[in-house]
Write a protein that holds these residues in place. Structure first.
Motif, PDB file in Angstrom:
ATOM      1  N   ARG A  99      35.823  52.852  45.335  1.00 31.03           N
ATOM      2  CA  ARG A  99      34.527  53.300  46.030  1.00 31.03           C
ATOM      3  C   ARG A  99      34.919  54.735  47.045  1.00 31.03           C
ATOM      4  N   THR A 116      29.939  45.618  39.177  1.00 30.92           N
ATOM      5  CA  THR A 116      28.828  44.806  40.031  1.00 30.92           C
ATOM      6  C   THR A 116      28.833  45.304  41.676  1.00 30.92           C
ATOM      7  N   ARG A 117      30.099  45.558  41.901  1.00 29.01           N
ATOM      8  CA  ARG A 117      30.308  45.782  43.289  1.00 29.01           C
ATOM      9  C   ARG A 117      30.072  47.108  43.887  1.00 29.01           C
ATOM     10  N   MET A 167      31.412  36.898  44.566  1.00 31.88           N
ATOM     11  CA  MET A 167      32.441  37.653  44.148  1.00 31.88           C
ATOM     12  C   MET A 167      33.497  37.491  45.601  1.00 31.88           C
ATOM     13  N   ASN A 168      32.946  37.083  46.582  1.00 27.59           N
ATOM     14  CA  ASN A 168      33.410  36.931  47.789  1.00 27.59           C
ATOM     15  C   ASN A 168      34.124  35.866  48.295  1.00 27.59           C
ATOM     16  N   LEU A 171      38.962  45.528  41.836  1.00 24.73           N
ATOM     17  CA  LEU A 171      37.431  45.377  41.983  1.00 24.73           C
ATOM     18  C   LEU A 171      36.885  46.762  42.648  1.00 24.73           C
ATOM     19  N   GLY A 221      33.776  42.984  37.533  1.00 26.90           N
ATOM     20  CA  GLY A 221      33.479  42.929  38.998  1.00 26.90           C
ATOM     21  C   GLY A 221      33.405  44.004  39.760  1.00 26.90           C
TER      22      GLY A 221
END
Length: 241
Positions: free
Chosen positions: A72, A99-100, A1-2, A67, A96
């Protein structure tokens, strides 16, 4: 993802209108880091705003969550009973994000929602965040959306709005666009990538002037607003009820 953002370094590929698809989701962290000056600080400060303004018994909305960078921060900085509703129309972005954020404290409070943000009912909100999101909504629909978001905030609630802005002065606008492209060059983007991405975003990302945004906030019924962040042609406001 990165993965590194090389999406626009492919001269043989046709330039199509920009969309938040699986390819963009795959490189998105690198894309925003290298394209948006001050992005990390903008996200972190949004979390600190949430920490100050969000009260128990309300909820938070991250509209156009991508994302989940802002999501967060909302999970980390808000009270334990506050749901964080993260909305994005892109399935790849929602997947995504999940997941993150899987190991982030407070993940049980996350309410992921794949939806057009204009169709989402906003209510009981202590904080609504539009982080580089409004600019992708057709301009003729932005006033109605802002009024609806204002109506969904509780007394004392706040909106955080961050946008790329248009500079009305011709000379100043040219300088700011040049400096933004210099920022991208300094972060390793090629001339080809800069040119092709500019073409892909044309008529997809439609910036407005600072004055237009502030008139809209007033017309929506916010009691006041404050410009609290600026880096080149990126500006963020807080608006309160």
């Amino acid at each position: 993802m990165n993965e590194p953002d090389d999406l626009f370094d492919r001269p043989s590929a046709p330039v199509k209108p920009f969309e938040f698809d699986a390819d963009v989701a795959r490189v998105f962290p690198d894309m925003v880091r290298r394209s948006v000056p001050g992005y990390a600080e903008l996200v972190g400060l949004t979390g600190l705003i949430a920490r100050r303004v969000v009260r128990p018994g309300t909820c938070c909305y991250d509209l156009g969550c991508s994302l989940g960078a802002v999501t967060r921060e909302l999970l980390l900085q808000t009270p334990a009973d506050v749901p964080v509703i993260a909305v994005d129309a892109s399935e790849a972005m929602i997947e995504g994000m999940l997941t993150r954020l899987a190991d982030v404290p407070g993940i049980e409070r996350l309410v992921p929602l794949r939806a057009d943000l204009e169709a989402v009912e906003v209510g009981g909100a202590g904080l609504v965040v539009l982080n580089l999101t409004l600019q992708f909504i057709p301009p003729e629909r932005r006033d109605a959306l802002m009024a609806r978001l204002r109506a969904g905030l509780v007394p004392g609630g706040m909106l955080v709005l961050a946008e790329k802005v248009e500079i009305p002065d011709a000379q100043g606008g040219r300088l700011m666009r040049t400096l933004h492209e210099d920022f991208k060059r300094a972060n390793g983007y090629s001339e080809l990538a800069i040119s092709r991405k500019r073409a892909a975003l044309e008529r997809v990302l439609v910036p407005e002037t600072v004055e237009t945004h502030e008139r809209r906030l007033c017309a929506a019924g916010f009691a006041g607003h404050l410009r609290w962040f600026r880096n080149l042609n990126f500006v963020a406001w807080i608006a309160w009820t």
